[in-house]
Design a protein around this motif. Structure first.
Motif, mmCIF file in Angstrom:
data_model
loop_
_atom_site.group_PDB
_atom_site.id
_atom_site.type_symbol
_atom_site.label_atom_id
_atom_site.label_comp_id
_atom_site.label_asym_id
_atom_site.label_seq_id
_atom_site.Cartn_x
_atom_site.Cartn_y
_atom_site.Cartn_z
ATOM 1 N N LYS A 47 0.847 -1.189 0.000
ATOM 2 C CA LYS A 47 0.000 0.000 0.000
ATOM 3 C C LYS A 47 0.888 1.247 0.000
ATOM 4 C CE LYS A 47 -3.581 -2.091 2.919
ATOM 5 N NZ LYS A 47 -4.234 -1.985 4.245
ATOM 6 N N PRO A 48 0.328 2.385 -0.411
ATOM 7 C CA PRO A 48 1.081 3.638 -0.269
ATOM 8 C C PRO A 48 1.434 3.848 1.206
ATOM 9 C CG PRO A 48 -0.873 3.976 -1.616
ATOM 10 C CD PRO A 48 -0.970 2.588 -1.049
ATOM 11 N N GLU A 49 2.596 4.410 1.471
ATOM 12 C CA GLU A 49 3.094 4.532 2.845
ATOM 13 C C GLU A 49 2.101 5.237 3.776
ATOM 14 O OE1 GLU A 49 7.107 5.762 5.299
ATOM 15 O OE2 GLU A 49 7.174 5.600 3.131
ATOM 16 N N ALA A 50 1.403 6.226 3.281
ATOM 17 C CA ALA A 50 0.450 6.967 4.122
ATOM 18 C C ALA A 50 -0.735 6.098 4.562
ATOM 19 C CB ALA A 50 -0.062 8.194 3.367
ATOM 20 N N LYS A 85 1.194 0.086 10.403
ATOM 21 C CA LYS A 85 2.477 -0.514 10.808
ATOM 22 C C LYS A 85 2.328 -1.590 11.875
ATOM 23 C CE LYS A 85 5.144 1.838 8.097
ATOM 24 N NZ LYS A 85 5.878 1.250 7.017
ATOM 25 N N SER A 86 1.107 -1.853 12.334
ATOM 26 C CA SER A 86 0.896 -2.932 13.301
ATOM 27 C C SER A 86 0.248 -4.155 12.641
ATOM 28 C CB SER A 86 0.033 -2.453 14.468
ATOM 29 O OG SER A 86 -1.262 -2.121 14.000
ATOM 30 N N ASN A 87 0.044 -4.096 11.325
ATOM 31 C CA ASN A 87 -0.546 -5.219 10.591
ATOM 32 C C ASN A 87 0.580 -6.040 9.961
ATOM 33 O OD1 ASN A 87 -1.882 -7.015 8.980
ATOM 34 N ND2 ASN A 87 -2.963 -5.485 7.776
ATOM 35 N N PHE A 88 0.801 -7.230 10.488
ATOM 36 C CA PHE A 88 1.870 -8.085 9.990
ATOM 37 C C PHE A 88 1.320 -9.298 9.245
ATOM 38 C CE2 PHE A 88 3.645 -5.866 13.693
ATOM 39 C CZ PHE A 88 4.672 -5.180 13.059
ATOM 40 N N SER A 89 0.161 -9.140 8.602
ATOM 41 C CA SER A 89 -0.401 -10.223 7.793
ATOM 42 C C SER A 89 0.536 -10.480 6.618
ATOM 43 C CB SER A 89 -1.777 -9.836 7.262
ATOM 44 O OG SER A 89 -2.659 -9.623 8.336
ATOM 45 N N TYR A 90 0.768 -11.742 6.345
ATOM 46 C CA TYR A 90 1.728 -12.107 5.306
ATOM 47 C C TYR A 90 1.234 -13.310 4.520
ATOM 48 C CZ TYR A 90 2.837 -15.637 8.784
ATOM 49 O OH TYR A 90 2.733 -16.655 9.702
ATOM 50 N N LYS A 91 1.878 -13.534 3.401
ATOM 51 C CA LYS A 91 1.724 -14.747 2.606
ATOM 52 C C LYS A 91 3.125 -15.272 2.340
ATOM 53 C CE LYS A 91 -2.504 -13.564 0.189
ATOM 54 N NZ LYS A 91 -3.146 -13.353 -1.094
ATOM 55 N N ILE A 92 3.250 -16.586 2.320
ATOM 56 C CA ILE A 92 4.516 -17.215 1.955
ATOM 57 C C ILE A 92 4.292 -17.880 0.602
ATOM 58 C CG2 ILE A 92 6.282 -18.897 2.581
ATOM 59 C CD1 ILE A 92 5.439 -18.493 5.521
ATOM 60 N N THR A 93 5.039 -17.436 -0.402
ATOM 61 C CA THR A 93 4.884 -17.938 -1.766
ATOM 62 C C THR A 93 6.190 -18.581 -2.230
ATOM 63 O OG1 THR A 93 5.561 -15.830 -2.724
ATOM 64 C CG2 THR A 93 3.193 -16.126 -2.296
ATOM 65 N N ASP A 94 6.167 -19.079 -3.462
ATOM 66 C CA ASP A 94 7.354 -19.738 -4.057
ATOM 67 C C ASP A 94 7.879 -20.812 -3.112
ATOM 68 O OD1 ASP A 94 7.215 -17.890 -6.224
ATOM 69 O OD2 ASP A 94 8.262 -16.425 -4.976
#
Length: 167
Positions: free
Chosen positions: A145-148, A152-161
């Motif tokens: 997302k755009p920095e604005a 910064k407390s959302n650490f949702s992730y995906k692991i790919t490859d």
């Protein structure tokens, strides 16, 4: 007589050290870091643990990927578990993929219905609780997302490859 007691004691101590050396602290530390900072963004990580079935409902049988869970423990005898969510695997029978087989008419599923095909092409049922070494690249959607607009407390992730093999 003392020698007969010392040798078994040394064997027991050696076995204890061997089981402790198989600790999985690195994988636990990696998951904790992924859930608390962005240091692993676009980096390849390695985890040792078990695949687990995702928590989901089926909307279509045409999905080309499935978000699996990958569970690691600090050591073999620990009941404490840490889960890497959203390990994205292709659905199918190719290497490094997941296969879901639900007999017609069956509504509930369990680990018995899930198979993974490792990088060597071996089909493994998840109900066997096999330990795997898994590598993949971590991506945080928040950083796209755009920095604005970033939370910064959302650490949702995906692991790919993702690639994996039996440990």
């Amino acid at each position: 007589m003392k020698t007969q007691k010392i040798i078994p004691a040394l064997l027991v101590a050696a076995l204890g050290l061997t089981s402790l050396s198989s600790c999985n602290g690195t994988s636990v530390d990696t998951i904790k870091a992924m859930e608390s900072n962005y240091d692993n963004h676009n980096k390849t990580i390695e985890l040792t643990g078990e695949f687990d079935a995702p928590s989901f409902t089926f909307s279509s049988g045409k999905s080309k990927t499935m978000a699996m869970h990958f569970v690691v423990k600090p050591h073999a005898f620990s009941s404490e578990e840490f889960t890497a969510f959203s390990v994205i695997l292709p659905v199918g029978t190719e290497k490094n993929s997941v296969l879901f087989e639900l007999p017609e008419g069956q509504k509930n599923y369990s680990l018995k219905n899930f198979y993974v095909i490792d990088k060597n092409g071996e089909k493994i049922n998840l109900d066997t609780h096999t330990t795997f070494k898994m590598k993949g690249t971590v991506h945080y959607s928040e950083l796209e997302k755009p920095e604005a607009e970033q939370d910064k407390s959302n650490f949702s992730y995906k692991i790919t490859d993702v690639s994996f093999e039996k440990d």
